[in-house]
Scaffold this motif. Structure first.
Motif, short mmCIF file in Angstrom:
data_model
loop_
_atom_site.label_atom_id
_atom_site.label_comp_id
_atom_site.label_asym_id
_atom_site.label_seq_id
_atom_site.Cartn_x
_atom_site.Cartn_y
_atom_site.Cartn_z
N LEU A 13 34.95 72.82 97.96
CA LEU A 13 35.49 72.58 96.62
C LEU A 13 35.20 73.79 95.74
CD1 LEU A 13 33.59 69.78 97.52
CD2 LEU A 13 35.27 68.84 95.94
N VAL A 45 40.47 72.10 96.86
CA VAL A 45 39.68 71.27 97.77
C VAL A 45 40.30 71.31 99.16
CG1 VAL A 45 38.74 68.98 98.20
CG2 VAL A 45 39.09 69.76 95.85
N THR A 156 32.33 65.56 92.56
CA THR A 156 32.47 64.79 93.80
C THR A 156 32.55 63.29 93.61
OG1 THR A 156 30.06 64.75 94.13
CG2 THR A 156 31.28 66.58 95.12
N GLU A 157 32.10 62.77 92.47
CA GLU A 157 32.03 61.33 92.29
C GLU A 157 33.21 60.83 91.46
OE1 GLU A 157 29.52 59.37 93.83
OE2 GLU A 157 29.46 61.31 94.82
N TRP A 179 28.18 61.39 98.28
CA TRP A 179 28.10 62.44 99.30
C TRP A 179 26.94 63.39 99.05
CZ3 TRP A 179 33.95 63.63 98.40
CH2 TRP A 179 34.73 62.72 99.13
N CYS A 181 25.59 67.09 99.10
CA CYS A 181 26.32 68.32 98.75
C CYS A 181 25.35 69.50 98.68
CB CYS A 181 27.01 68.19 97.40
SG CYS A 181 28.05 66.74 97.20
N ALA A 215 30.57 69.50 100.55
CA ALA A 215 30.17 68.10 100.68
C ALA A 215 30.42 67.66 102.12
CB ALA A 215 30.94 67.21 99.71
#
Length: 228
Positions: A13, A45, A156-157, A179, A181, A215
């Motif tokens: 990412l 990504v 990521t969330e 995840w 990371c 991740a």
């Protein structure tokens, strides 16, 4: 009901600071751009789809493949606490995927030749359109759950997606555990953003990302879409 189940693995990412005016034309109706500490991000990504099933059914030759997308972050106006994503464009190597996703989810998938390499400490993804593009990274840091309130957590969330259809905005839920990371310092991004995502994004060809992350991914599920 689950529309799709899969494993998303080895996510790279690259996160770029941009101005809101760049993204406004792509914001689905009923949503608004979501910022982190006053900064607006667009993310390149790249990752692997593994063990993919549609409505529980494995589709031959469509279980394992790459995806590369350009996305940014939004929240529904009715509940700004919800973290969500929307996509500029998503690339995959199989033509049936755009046929299904673009019609059912009003997404912006396109099929192009793609390749990848995944080793324990190095991952790369490539795709071919008007030019050859490559996103690669060496992983040399410990993987940990991103701290609460961190940029890593923000990127990521996200557990909802929104897309703009011809008459309505669709929403769908994405479920997965948090995840592990790490931040990446050793990376290569050789991408023609104009050829891949349009002239509005050409400036990213020479812009260094504010942050690049890896991740490890996990099993995921995606719900059938509903109207916002």
């Amino acid at each position: 009901m689950k529309f799709l189940t899969a494993h998303w693995k080895h996510l790279l990412l690259a996160n770029y600071n941009v101005q809101a005016a760049l993204l406004e034309p792509f914001v689905p109706k009923g949503t608004q751009i979501d910022a982190f500490e006053g900064q607006i991000y667009v993310s390149l990504v790249a990752f692997m789809f593994e063990e993919t099933r549609l409505a529980g059914i494995p589709i031959p030759f469509h279980r394992h493949f790459e995806e590369v997308n350009l996305r940014f972050y939004v929240s529904p106006k009715k509940d700004p606490s919800i973290r969500a994503v929307t996509f500029i464009k998503e690339l995959v190597p199989r033509r049936i995927i755009p046929l299904i996703a673009n019609n059912l989810f009003h997404e912006t998938y396109a099929a192009v030749p793609m390749d990848h390499g995944n080793d324990p400490k190095r991952h790369w993804y490539s795709w071919q359109n008007a030019s050859h593009n490559r996103f690669a990274a060496n992983i040399d840091s410990e993987l940990v759950l991103p701290p609460a309130g961190s940029l890593g957590e923000f990127i990521t969330e996200h557990y909802w997606g929104y897309s703009q259809g011809p008459r309505r905005t669709l929403q769908y839920e994405v479920r997965h555990p948090q995840w592990r990371c790490c931040q990446i310092e050793d990376f290569e991004i050789d991408v023609d953003f104009a050829a891949t995502y349009g002239e509005a994004f050409a400036f990213l060809n020479t812009q260094t990302p504010a942050n690049v992350q890896y991740a490890e991914g996990s099993a995921v599920s995606v719900s059938f879409p509903s109207q916002l």
